[in-house]
Each structure stands twice: as C-alpha cells, then as structure tokens.
Design a protein around this motif. Structure first.
Motif, PDB file in Angstrom:
ATOM      1  N   ASN A 125     -37.552   4.692   4.393  1.00  0.00           N
ATOM      2  CA  ASN A 125     -37.352   4.055   5.409  1.00  0.00           C
ATOM      3  C   ASN A 125     -38.413   2.784   5.898  1.00  0.00           C
ATOM      4  OD1 ASN A 125     -39.714   5.268   5.960  1.00  0.00           O
ATOM      5  ND2 ASN A 125     -39.462   5.788   8.040  1.00  0.00           N
ATOM      6  N   GLN A 126     -38.848   2.351   4.593  1.00  0.00           N
ATOM      7  CA  GLN A 126     -39.987   1.424   4.300  1.00  0.00           C
ATOM      8  C   GLN A 126     -39.214   0.098   3.782  1.00  0.00           C
ATOM      9  OE1 GLN A 126     -43.099   3.326   2.372  1.00  0.00           O
ATOM     10  NE2 GLN A 126     -44.285   2.755   4.039  1.00  0.00           N
ATOM     11  N   THR A 127     -39.562  -1.047   4.246  1.00  0.00           N
ATOM     12  CA  THR A 127     -39.375  -2.225   3.405  1.00  0.00           C
ATOM     13  C   THR A 127     -40.385  -2.818   2.764  1.00  0.00           C
ATOM     14  OG1 THR A 127     -37.485  -2.871   5.208  1.00  0.00           O
ATOM     15  CG2 THR A 127     -38.517  -4.929   3.846  1.00  0.00           C
ATOM     16  N   VAL A 128     -40.091  -3.178   1.443  1.00  0.00           N
ATOM     17  CA  VAL A 128     -41.114  -3.864   0.344  1.00  0.00           C
ATOM     18  C   VAL A 128     -40.862  -5.356   0.591  1.00  0.00           C
ATOM     19  CG1 VAL A 128     -42.072  -4.168  -1.759  1.00  0.00           C
ATOM     20  CG2 VAL A 128     -41.434  -1.802  -0.813  1.00  0.00           C
ATOM     21  N   VAL A 129     -42.094  -6.105   0.839  1.00  0.00           N
ATOM     22  CA  VAL A 129     -41.892  -7.406   1.104  1.00  0.00           C
ATOM     23  C   VAL A 129     -42.819  -7.987  -0.142  1.00  0.00           C
ATOM     24  CG1 VAL A 129     -42.304  -9.616   2.269  1.00  0.00           C
ATOM     25  CG2 VAL A 129     -41.385  -7.512   3.349  1.00  0.00           C
ATOM     26  N   ILE A 130     -42.271  -8.887  -1.172  1.00  0.00           N
ATOM     27  CA  ILE A 130     -42.922  -9.728  -2.084  1.00  0.00           C
ATOM     28  C   ILE A 130     -42.657 -11.066  -1.873  1.00  0.00           C
ATOM     29  CG2 ILE A 130     -43.809  -9.503  -4.363  1.00  0.00           C
ATOM     30  CD1 ILE A 130     -42.305  -6.774  -4.807  1.00  0.00           C
ATOM     31  N   ALA A 131     -43.572 -11.856  -1.526  1.00  0.00           N
ATOM     32  CA  ALA A 131     -43.218 -13.424  -1.207  1.00  0.00           C
ATOM     33  C   ALA A 131     -44.263 -14.078  -1.856  1.00  0.00           C
ATOM     34  CB  ALA A 131     -43.101 -13.666   0.373  1.00  0.00           C
ATOM     35  N   GLY A 132     -43.933 -15.285  -2.284  1.00  0.00           N
ATOM     36  CA  GLY A 132     -44.667 -16.191  -2.795  1.00  0.00           C
ATOM     37  C   GLY A 132     -45.231 -16.050  -4.399  1.00  0.00           C
TER      38      GLY A 132
END
Length: 213
Positions: free
Chosen positions: A78-85
């Motif tokens: 139920n988690q979202t992984v964000v990898i930005a930049g």
C-alpha cells in the motif's frame, strides 16, 4: 509552496504512505504530510541533505533515513515509492530486485531506456505527465505491477502521452522535434542507418503535432 514538478508528483500519488528516495530536503514529504495526511519516509544517501531534512521536518510526523536507495527497506503493497530528479540508470539500480506496487519516477535523462527497463521488470505505465518549469520540460511517469506490450515509439515518447490529451504535449513534442532535428543534422551522411532512424522519429513527431488540436 511546491514547485510544479513536485505538485504534479503529489497529485499522482493514490496511497496513504510514501517512500521518497532522494528526498532533497523533504519538500514533497512536508506537503504530503501537512495537506494530504500521507505518511512519509524521506530517504537520502547524503548526510548533509539528511541534516537539512531533519531541520525541515522538525515537529512533523515524517520518518527520515540516511540510506542508499531502497537498500534494506521493506516496501509494502500500500506504499508508493517516489524517485525524482535522478538519472535513469540510478533509478533502475534502485528499483531492480525490489517488489514495488506503485512507483512514480522523474528522470533527468534517457526516458526511453527508463521506460523499457522498468516495464521489462514486470511493470506497466499507468500514467504520465509533462511539466514545464523554469524553461525545462520534465516527464513524470507512474508504474504499476503488470504487463503490457509497448512499441518503439511508446518507449521513446510515452504510451500515455501518445494516446491522451496531456497538458503541454504539443510544446513538448515541438521541443523534441528541434532536439532530434539538431541530432540529425550533426550526423555525417555516412551514418545512414542512424539518420534513417532519426528521420522516422521526426516524421512521427510531425504527425503527432499535426493531430493535436
């Protein structure tokens, strides 16, 4: 106040828990905690960044971790992984061998390489957004578990961008047209196959631009 890029990422999150890898002072995490009541884990591998992050999140219920990507991190369904930049290779190195149900990435380069590599890991592209900010285009891509078949142009330009009326699409494709035209002109005529491929890309972009109302 969030940048357009980070606000776009925020709007694409549909879970109540986020792991933000490469958190960069946790501006996204602070916004998600304050305004969307989302539980955040802010991760960075830079000790100086983490020190600044800890100052920024003081008094907020945000977990902060000095860590190398997702190493030793359990990602829940139920988690979202964000990898930005980050660059595409760095993003791929972080997510490989990890089971992630919801993944949002924003790479600074090689989007075709990124799309192809991640979809081959067992993901499909569920959403894409184009952001124009500070004279630069950013593409935010959302992946979910599953399989879909993609074409060469899907990997290059984005299947959602190609199929939908996406904001900033015409401006982005015009930018790409100029980019590939410059590359085409830079190749000597002896590079026949590279020039043919670039001509195909330019024709596709031209067709797409004409179809946008």
């Amino acid at each position: 106040m969030l940048s357009k890029r980070l606000k776009t990422i925020s709007d694409m999150i549909d879970t109540n828990s986020v792991i933000d890898v490469g958190c960069d002072h946790a501006l996204l995490d602070i916004y998600l905690t304050k305004y969307r009541n989302i539980k955040c884990l802010a991760i960075d591998c830079n000790e100086n960044v983490i020190k600044k992050t800890l100052d920024n999140v003081s008094g907020l219920d945000i977990e902060v971790s000095l860590n190398d990507g997702l190493e030793n991190i359990l990602v829940k369904e139920n988690q979202t992984v964000v990898i930005a930049g980050m660059g595409s290779k760095s993003i791929i190195d972080i997510v490989k061998d990890k089971k992630i149900s919801n993944l949002i990435v924003q790479s600074n380069n090689k989007l075709d390489f990124l799309r192809k590599k991640i979809t081959k890991m067992g993901y499909f592209i569920s959403d894409e957004k184009i952001v124009y900010e500070k004279n630069k285009f950013y593409v935010v891509i959302k992946f979910k578990n599953g399989h879909k078949k993609y074409s060469f142009y899907d990997y290059l330009l984005g299947p959602i961008i190609l199929s939908n009326k996406v904001e900033n699409k015409k401006e982005y494709f015009t930018y790409l047209t100029n980019k590939y035209e410059n590359i085409y002109q830079s190749y000597p005529k002896k590079y026949i196959f590279k020039r043919i491929r670039l001509k195909m890309i330019l024709r596709k972009l031209s067709k797409e631009c004409r179809s946008i109302i």
